[in-house]
Structure formats: C-alpha cells, structure tokens
Design a protein around this motif. Structure first.
Motif, PDB file in Angstrom:
ATOM      1  N   SER A 628       0.904  -1.447  -0.034  1.00 42.54           N
ATOM      2  CA  SER A 628       0.014  -0.056   0.197  1.00 42.54           C
ATOM      3  C   SER A 628       0.921   1.169  -0.086  1.00 42.54           C
ATOM      4  O   SER A 628       1.744   1.409   0.966  1.00 42.54           O
ATOM      5  N   TRP A 629       0.490   2.189  -0.860  1.00 49.36           N
ATOM      6  CA  TRP A 629       1.383   3.370  -1.235  1.00 49.36           C
ATOM      7  C   TRP A 629       1.217   4.159   0.403  1.00 49.36           C
ATOM      8  O   TRP A 629       2.291   5.148   0.530  1.00 49.36           O
ATOM      9  N   GLY A 630       0.543   3.772   1.278  1.00 43.41           N
ATOM     10  CA  GLY A 630       0.312   4.939   2.589  1.00 43.41           C
ATOM     11  C   GLY A 630       1.368   4.225   3.337  1.00 43.41           C
ATOM     12  O   GLY A 630       2.091   5.453   4.183  1.00 43.41           O
ATOM     13  N   THR A 631       1.782   3.206   3.438  1.00 43.94           N
ATOM     14  CA  THR A 631       2.942   2.775   4.294  1.00 43.94           C
ATOM     15  C   THR A 631       4.471   3.493   3.850  1.00 43.94           C
ATOM     16  O   THR A 631       4.884   4.123   4.879  1.00 43.94           O
ATOM     17  N   PRO A 632       4.878   3.358   2.725  1.00 49.21           N
ATOM     18  CA  PRO A 632       6.183   4.374   2.564  1.00 49.21           C
ATOM     19  C   PRO A 632       5.978   5.605   2.654  1.00 49.21           C
ATOM     20  O   PRO A 632       6.996   6.500   3.163  1.00 49.21           O
ATOM     21  N   LEU A 633       4.859   6.135   1.954  1.00 45.12           N
ATOM     22  CA  LEU A 633       4.651   7.567   2.124  1.00 45.12           C
ATOM     23  C   LEU A 633       4.492   8.084   3.670  1.00 45.12           C
ATOM     24  O   LEU A 633       5.075   9.106   4.227  1.00 45.12           O
ATOM     25  N   GLY A 634       3.696   7.326   4.517  1.00 50.28           N
ATOM     26  CA  GLY A 634       3.750   7.472   5.914  1.00 50.28           C
ATOM     27  C   GLY A 634       5.072   7.652   6.755  1.00 50.28           C
ATOM     28  O   GLY A 634       5.385   8.438   7.413  1.00 50.28           O
ATOM     29  N   LEU A 689      10.555  -1.593   1.870  1.00 49.79           N
ATOM     30  CA  LEU A 689      10.727  -2.881   1.752  1.00 49.79           C
ATOM     31  C   LEU A 689      10.346  -3.639   3.207  1.00 49.79           C
ATOM     32  O   LEU A 689      10.066  -4.752   3.220  1.00 49.79           O
ATOM     33  N   LEU A 690      10.425  -3.171   4.265  1.00 51.91           N
ATOM     34  CA  LEU A 690      10.325  -3.684   5.591  1.00 51.91           C
ATOM     35  C   LEU A 690       8.937  -3.446   6.190  1.00 51.91           C
ATOM     36  O   LEU A 690       8.440  -4.212   6.855  1.00 51.91           O
ATOM     37  N   ALA A 691       8.575  -2.089   6.389  1.00 49.26           N
ATOM     38  CA  ALA A 691       7.620  -1.567   7.025  1.00 49.26           C
ATOM     39  C   ALA A 691       6.221  -2.276   6.578  1.00 49.26           C
ATOM     40  O   ALA A 691       5.400  -2.753   7.129  1.00 49.26           O
ATOM     41  N   GLY A 692       6.071  -2.654   5.180  1.00 50.21           N
ATOM     42  CA  GLY A 692       5.009  -3.015   4.747  1.00 50.21           C
ATOM     43  C   GLY A 692       4.884  -4.404   4.332  1.00 50.21           C
ATOM     44  O   GLY A 692       4.093  -5.166   3.673  1.00 50.21           O
ATOM     45  N   SER A 697       1.917  -5.890   9.372  1.00 52.87           N
ATOM     46  CA  SER A 697       1.539  -4.556   9.336  1.00 52.87           C
ATOM     47  C   SER A 697       0.101  -4.526   9.272  1.00 52.87           C
ATOM     48  O   SER A 697      -0.452  -5.720   8.774  1.00 52.87           O
ATOM     49  N   PRO A 698      -0.614  -3.310   9.539  1.00 49.48           N
ATOM     50  CA  PRO A 698      -2.089  -3.405   9.358  1.00 49.48           C
ATOM     51  C   PRO A 698      -2.689  -3.701   8.069  1.00 49.48           C
ATOM     52  O   PRO A 698      -1.975  -3.726   7.202  1.00 49.48           O
ATOM     53  N   PHE A 707       0.444   3.484  10.752  1.00 56.47           N
ATOM     54  CA  PHE A 707       1.477   2.417  11.197  1.00 56.47           C
ATOM     55  C   PHE A 707       2.853   3.318  10.267  1.00 56.47           C
ATOM     56  O   PHE A 707       3.779   3.262  11.047  1.00 56.47           O
ATOM     57  N   GLY A 708       2.748   3.769   9.024  1.00 53.84           N
ATOM     58  CA  GLY A 708       3.737   4.163   8.431  1.00 53.84           C
ATOM     59  C   GLY A 708       4.224   5.479   9.054  1.00 53.84           C
ATOM     60  O   GLY A 708       5.437   5.779   9.247  1.00 53.84           O
ATOM     61  N   LEU A 709       3.372   6.481   9.627  1.00 48.76           N
ATOM     62  CA  LEU A 709       3.632   7.582  10.147  1.00 48.76           C
ATOM     63  C   LEU A 709       4.559   7.408  11.323  1.00 48.76           C
ATOM     64  O   LEU A 709       5.630   7.980  12.128  1.00 48.76           O
TER      65      LEU A 709
END
Length: 762
Positions: A628-634, A689-692, A697-698, A707-709
């Motif tokens: 999800s693009w929200g994770t890296p952007l966050g 590569l890791l947070a998502g 992850s959610p 989560f990303g923020l």
C-alpha cells in the motif's frame, strides 16, 4: 461518476398501446435487478414509492457480455441510424416502464469506456420530436446519461444505487427503499420486443461455455432443464462441474432439478476442475481493499469458522460479490463462510410477485406464461445455494515471486558497490534459512512446501541488513534466528507477530556488534569485481565524494564515515561549528554529495544504501498491489516531520528548533538537511521494503497510514537522540507490537452507516 443531461423528450403513446399492468403480466418472465417480477412489483397494494428508474447498460460481471453485445448494436458505428433505432427501442421501453411505475426520472448508466460511443446514439434516441402528433397523451421525462467505471461488483443494486444517488443502503434494505428501481438493458430490450410484437418473453438468450474454452450463444425456452440443454450440446461427455451465471457470483447447478429462468445469463461446463489448495492467511489485507462495502472479510471468516456470531455491522452488510474470495492469495473460501443466506439467495422472487404472475390470465392467442414463472421460481430456489470457489488473479506463490523480484533490486545494487562479498552473504543466508525451515518444520511433521519460498525471502532480507564485510557466521546466525525464532516459534507462517528478518537482524547485531561496522565502498574503477577487503580510510573532511575522490590505482575500495553517523553527531552537538550555523558546517564538511546517498556509494547495511534501487522496488510492489502506498509515504512523511521540527544541539548547548526551515543566503540548507536524513541509513529500506511486510503490518488503508507515520517518527527520534544504532529495525519491530491495536482503531466504517443512510432508511 459523470452525468450528462439529455434533451427533454415528449414520448407519444397511442391509445391502447401503452404499457398497462395487465399487458405487463402477459409480457412473460421479466424481472428487475433485485429479482422481483416487473408485473408482481407493480401489482403491490399499496404500490411502492419509486422515484428513479435506473437502467444498467453494462455487463453485470466480467465474462457475461450479454448487455455489452446489446450496447454494441445500440451504439452502432458512431451513432448510425441502426444504432439510433435500437437505442430508441430501449429508451421507449424505459419510458413505458417508468410511466407504469410512476418514476420521476430515468437514469441510463453506461460504462465509462463506452460512454463516448454510446452518447450520440442515446441522444438521438431521446430526441423523438419526429413522432406522430396523433397521440392521446404525452409523457415528458428528463433522461440522464451517467457513466461509471464498470468494474465488478458495481452492477450490484446496492452499489449502483450508491453510484447514482450517493445513498449507502443499510444492511437489509433494497434499492427500492431508496426510491430506485433498477432494470437491465437486456430486460428493456425484451420488453420492447413484446410492446412491438405482442409476443411474450418465453425464452432467454444465454452464453454457453464449453469445456474446451469455446463459447456460444444459445436461445433457450424458459423452464428448460439444464441437464437437457447440456445433453443436447455435449452429448455423452462426462462433466465434473456445471456452473450457472458468472465466475465471481455464480453457483453450482444442483443436479437435474435446475431449469433455465429469466435470470440465467450463462452456463459454464467443466470436464475437469482443480480446486486451489488453501494455505494459512498471511494478513495481506487484499480482501479488505477489495471489499466494496468496507468490511474486514478475514475477521468475519475467522469469527464464522470459530462459531462466533457477527453483529449488525458485520456479515449482514455483505452483498455476496465474492471479491474477497477472488483476490485472496491463500485461496480461503472467505465469502462462503460468512455470507448470509439472504445475500446468497437475493435473486429469489418474492412469493407475492410469483403469485401475481401465475394467477394472471393469458391472452387467448398467447401460450401460458405461468409455467415459465413457476419454473423460474424453482430454478432460483435451487441454484443460488453455495458460492463458487474461485482462484483469483494471484496466489501465494505469485505474491512471493513479486517480493523476491523487489528484494533482488537492492541486492543488485549491493553487488555493484560491495562486490561478490554481498552476493556470498546473501547466498549463505538464503541457504541457511531454507535448511532451518526444512529441519524444524520437517521434524514437526508439518508441510514445508509453501513455506520454503517465504523462509528464503526472510533469509535474504536478513542478509540485506548486514554490511558486506560481516562474517559469514553472522549471516548464518541471522537467517537461522529469523526463520527458527522470528517466524516459526512466534506463530508460524502467516501468524508471526514481528518481522522475522528484523528479529534476526537485531539479535545478530547484539551478538556480533563489533564485527558489523559499516564497511568500505568499491571505487568507480573496481565496481562489482573489486575486493572490499583492500580498502584505505579517508577522513570525512577530506572526502569530496565517491566519484570525485582520487585514490591510488591499486586501491579497490575506500572506507569513509557513513552519512548517518555525521547526522547523529550533529544532533548531539558533537560537531564543532564555531559561529557558523551547524547545518551549514554539517553539509559542507561532514557529508558526501547528496547523489552518493541516492546511488548507494556510501557505507552501511549492504541492502540499505542504494536508495534508487529501493525506491524502484517499492514502486514495483505498489504497482503489483503488494504494498500500500500509504505505508512508505507515511514513513517518509513521519521521518521528515521529525527531522524538520526537532532541534539540533549547537556547540554551546543551545537547541536550534525547526532546523528544516534554515536558509543560508537564500539556499534552503534546512531542506537539504532533511533530504539527507530521508536518503541515508536505514530509512529508505524501512519505508519501501520492510515496514509494509503483509503479516506484521495493518490490513486497512487508514491503519497502514498510521503505521507508516509512527514508524517514521520513531525511527527519526531514535536516530537523532542515539537511542539505538539500528533505528530502522527497532522502529518496525516496536510498531509490529501495536499492529493489532492499530487494526482495531482503524477498522473502516461499515457500509450503510451515517446520517444520510439513516434518513434514506426512514
């Protein structure tokens, strides 16, 4: 959704030609999109209040192209005369039906990609000023042409009502409760045939899918047994399965009792059918993203399989579209477990409607229509029982293949700047991870085939967290801990709590701390094939950059201070600045050119230095819908926010807040300082590569943003104030602990909530 109002047209109806309830009863088995017989619905006393007649002018499901075939004839070639005549027939039938139902407006809903071709034909059809003026009365209607993205399941009455009116129907409510009466263009075409010829609709044109992949159109009398139709087409061929209607919302044909009814759009024949193998859920969240009514299907599935009951905002809001089952890479029968019986049999006609059609006396010259109505009722009551088990566009192996491809990109960057040592560490880690999976899972008697690829991926990620000069035993230890403890011991595949690769990374750092210092970087003349062991040290103040440094010809690599180390010292006030701004001194004397952090020509973990490769890998995962693009952007926004706001310590001990806003002779040095933070150290690999990682992850979109923020904020705070060295790994592991809480507070609002829906329900 876009809207275009067509010209107001006066539709003339000659005496005795209009659509009356008595004539509609004799029109045959015609039903609206909610399964109600047209005549039965209009005969309700008191009549239901409907304000809009919505005509679905696109296919109800991929592969069922009966309505699109009709629309091709309607559209013609850029609105030819033949297309105008065909469109006029459908519009006339819509006007007649709207007048009989007391509708105030007509909405012709077409697919966006067909709107431009169809619009001219519909405009010409609506302009009927050339009609004879010898009409008894005229009915003026405002006809609106609307177009939508015709993606399944937008044709469902609940979703189509939302697209046209903006009303989200609460669970259990039909489109008619919102004043909408939905019919398909095919139904109107059949009604137009009856109005012109007087012959009732006693047959249906359906698509027949043959075992060899061929398709054909057949016209079948209503009430024909499906077994008789199949025997006529295939002869004595042995069939394993017969499916009625679409691939997504179709159902198995139950034996010899099923008959063809007016709602039958297709019949698919299979001489062989392989059911996909089911594997444990990996919590990827694709079912949540695909659900059109904002449910969390995996939670409903787990509750249903555990015998728990769901509340009013749970399974009762499901519309039975089967999208969650279709996109699930684990092939779990999600919809079959919790879809309520009302959604599975929503096409069953009410008894009152059937009774009205059965008791109507047919005209003397017409065959009886009640037999077809009775047979239609029997078909609906026997065919809509169990959803069709589906194999979606991607399975678990495809998902892992995408992640392997993305992870290979930073490995390629590591090989370029660190040589064969990076490739050796990666190979050793992957082999150790596979061996650990085989030994532990095989010894416990559990299947390992589906887990091997995932364990190898975790081993590779664990290797990317190490510097290229790390000892081989460190790679073995990290991969074994990642699989044995991080994955298997904490729940197994799809159930572990923390990112397995990062569990291996932090334990390896604890055990081999002194041997995991940032290694050297190959010089431009010795890329890929150079030896990082023959490196010379260069002081940061005397290092002009990777491409600008002058080193002896025989030197393969250089050892310099990693950028993240200088950034940490600047935050601690450990860099002497004198009377100059600390950011200016940091950028001028202690950091390499910014482009070095982009291409990967800086020391650090071998998979975390090449920002360009990591960004491309992340974009590839987003494109393939695995991230999800929200994770890296966050992560990037959270880290940039902390770096912009939180202070640097000057030489005298004073705190300089908001360093991101600093400027020097109109040069935004504060912005450059923030950019160094974003492209240095472990931040980029953490973001892309890791947070998502799906399991830890959610699952919801809002949850991934949060989560990303949080990961970005925690990472930057740890970096600035020196809490731990591996700030990226610890930030992800810390937030993995709170993933269930984030999922719980980020659960999407159930479909049908809010004041607008409540007003509609009243």
């Amino acid at each position: 959704m876009a809207t275009a109002d067509l010209p107001t047209a006066a539709y003339a109806t000659a005496p005795g030609i209009g659509l009356t309830l008595e004539r509609l009863r004799h029109a045959g088995a015609l039903f609206d999109e909610e399964g109600d017989a047209l005549a039965g619905f209009l005969s309700i006393d008191p009549p239901a209040t409907v304000r809009r007649l919505i005509v679905r002018c696109f296919d109800s499901e991929p592969g069922l192209d009966g309505d699109s075939t009709l629309l091709h004839s309607v559209a013609g070639e850029s609105g030819t005369a033949a297309g105008t005549i065909a469109a006029r027939r459908v519009v006339r039938a819509a006007v007649e039906l709207a007048a009989a139902g007391g509708c105030e407006s007509i909405h012709l809903v077409v697919a966006r990609e067909a709107a431009l071709r169809i619009r001219r034909a519909w405009r010409a059809a609506a302009d009927m000023r050339g009609e004879p003026k010898a009409a008894a009365h005229a009915i003026a209607r405002r006809v609106a042409l609307r177009w939508v993205d015709a993606l399944h399941p937008i044709a469902h009455p609940v979703l189509l009502t939302r697209a046209v009116t903006g009303i989200e129907l609460p669970p259990g409510r039909s489109a008619k409760s919102a004043g909408c009466w939905i019919v398909s263009a095919s139904t109107l075409a059949a009604l137009a045939d009856y109005l012109e010829t007087g012959r009732p609709c006693l047959s249906v044109r359906l698509m027949l899918g043959l075992p060899r992949g061929e398709t054909m159109w057949v016209t079948v009398p209503l009430g024909t047994p499906v077994s008789q139709l199949v025997a006529h087409v295939t002869g004595s061929m042995h069939l394993q399965r017969i499916v009625a209607n679409g691939w997504l919302s179709g159902a198995d044909v139950p034996g010899d009792k099923a008959v063809v009814d007016a709602r039958t759009q297709a019949i698919w024949l299979f001489d062989e059918f392989a059911r996909p193998s089911v594997v444990p859920c990996i919590r990827c969240g694709q079912c949540v993203t695909a659900c059109p009514v904002r449910l969390v299907p995996i939670d409903l599935y787990e509750a249903a399989t555990a015998g728990a009951t769901t509340g009013s905002r749970g399974a009762d809001a499901c519309i039975g579209c089967n999208m969650c089952t279709y996109v699930c890479p684990s092939h779990l029968p999600l919809a079959a477990a919790f879809t309520p019986s009302a959604a599975r049999t929503e096409h069953i006609v009410e008894a009152s409607a059937i009774a009205a059609a059965e008791t109507a006396a047919p005209p003397p010259d017409e065959p009886p229509a009640h037999t077809a109505a009775a047979d239609s009722r029997r078909l609906r009551r026997t065919s809509m029982l169990d959803p069709l088990p589906l194999a979606g566009t991607a399975d678990l192996h495809d998902l892992l293949a995408v992640w392997w491809t993305a992870t290979a990109l930073p490995l390629l960057g590591a090989v370029v700047f660190f040589g064969a040592a990076a490739l050796k560490l990666a190979a050793v880690a992957v082999a150790t991870a596979l061996l650990t999976e085989i030994v532990i899972s095989g010894g416990r008697g559990k299947p390992i085939r589906g887990n091997l690829s995932h364990s190898g991926l975790m081993g590779l990620l664990a290797a990317l967290t190490l510097p290229a000069t790390a000892p081989v035993w460190a790679a073995c230890y990290g991969a074994a801990v990642a699989v044995g403890f991080g994955k298997i011991a904490t729940g197994g595949f799809g159930r572990y709590v923390w990112h397995p690769a990062l569990v291996g990374a932090v334990t390896t750092q604890f055990v081999f701390g002194a041997g995991l210092a940032a290694g050297p970087v190959l010089t431009p003349r010795h890329l890929i094939f150079g030896d990082v062991s023959s490196a010379i040290p260069i002081e940061s103040g005397a290092y002009p950059g990777w491409g600008r440094s002058r080193v002896p010809l025989g030197v393969n690599a250089v050892r310099v201070d990693p950028p993240v180390g200088a950034l940490r010292r600047a935050a601690d006030g450990a860099i002497p600045t004198g009377h100059e701004p600390p950011i200016l001194v940091l950028l001028r004397d202690h950091l390499p050119p910014w482009e070095d952090t982009l291409i990967g020509a800086t020391p650090g973990p071998m998979g975390a230095t090449c920002s360009i490769a990591l960004i491309v890998a992340g974009l590839y995962l987003v494109h393939r819908r695995m991230l999800s693009w929200g994770t890296p952007l966050g992560v990037l926004i959270g880290a940039a926010m902390i770096a912009w706001i939180f202070p640097l310590r000057e030489t005298g001990g004073a705190l300089r807040w908001f360093p991101g806003s600093a400027t020097e002779e109109t040069v935004p040095i504060g912005l450059i300082y923030v950019l160094y933070h974003l492209t240095s150290g472990q931040l980029v690999i953490t973001a892309f590569l890791l947070a998502g990682e799906p399991t830890t992850s959610p699952m919801t979109r809002v949850g991934r943003w949060r989560f990303g923020l949080c990961v970005g904020c925690v990472l930057m705070l740890m970096r600035l104030y020196g809490i731990v060295e591996a700030e990226g790994w610890w930030a992800v592991l810390l937030m993995n602990t709170f993933t269930p809480l984030i999922d719980r507070i980020s659960r999407p609002r159930a479909w049908g909530g809010g004041e607008r829906a409540e007003r509609a329900s009243r």
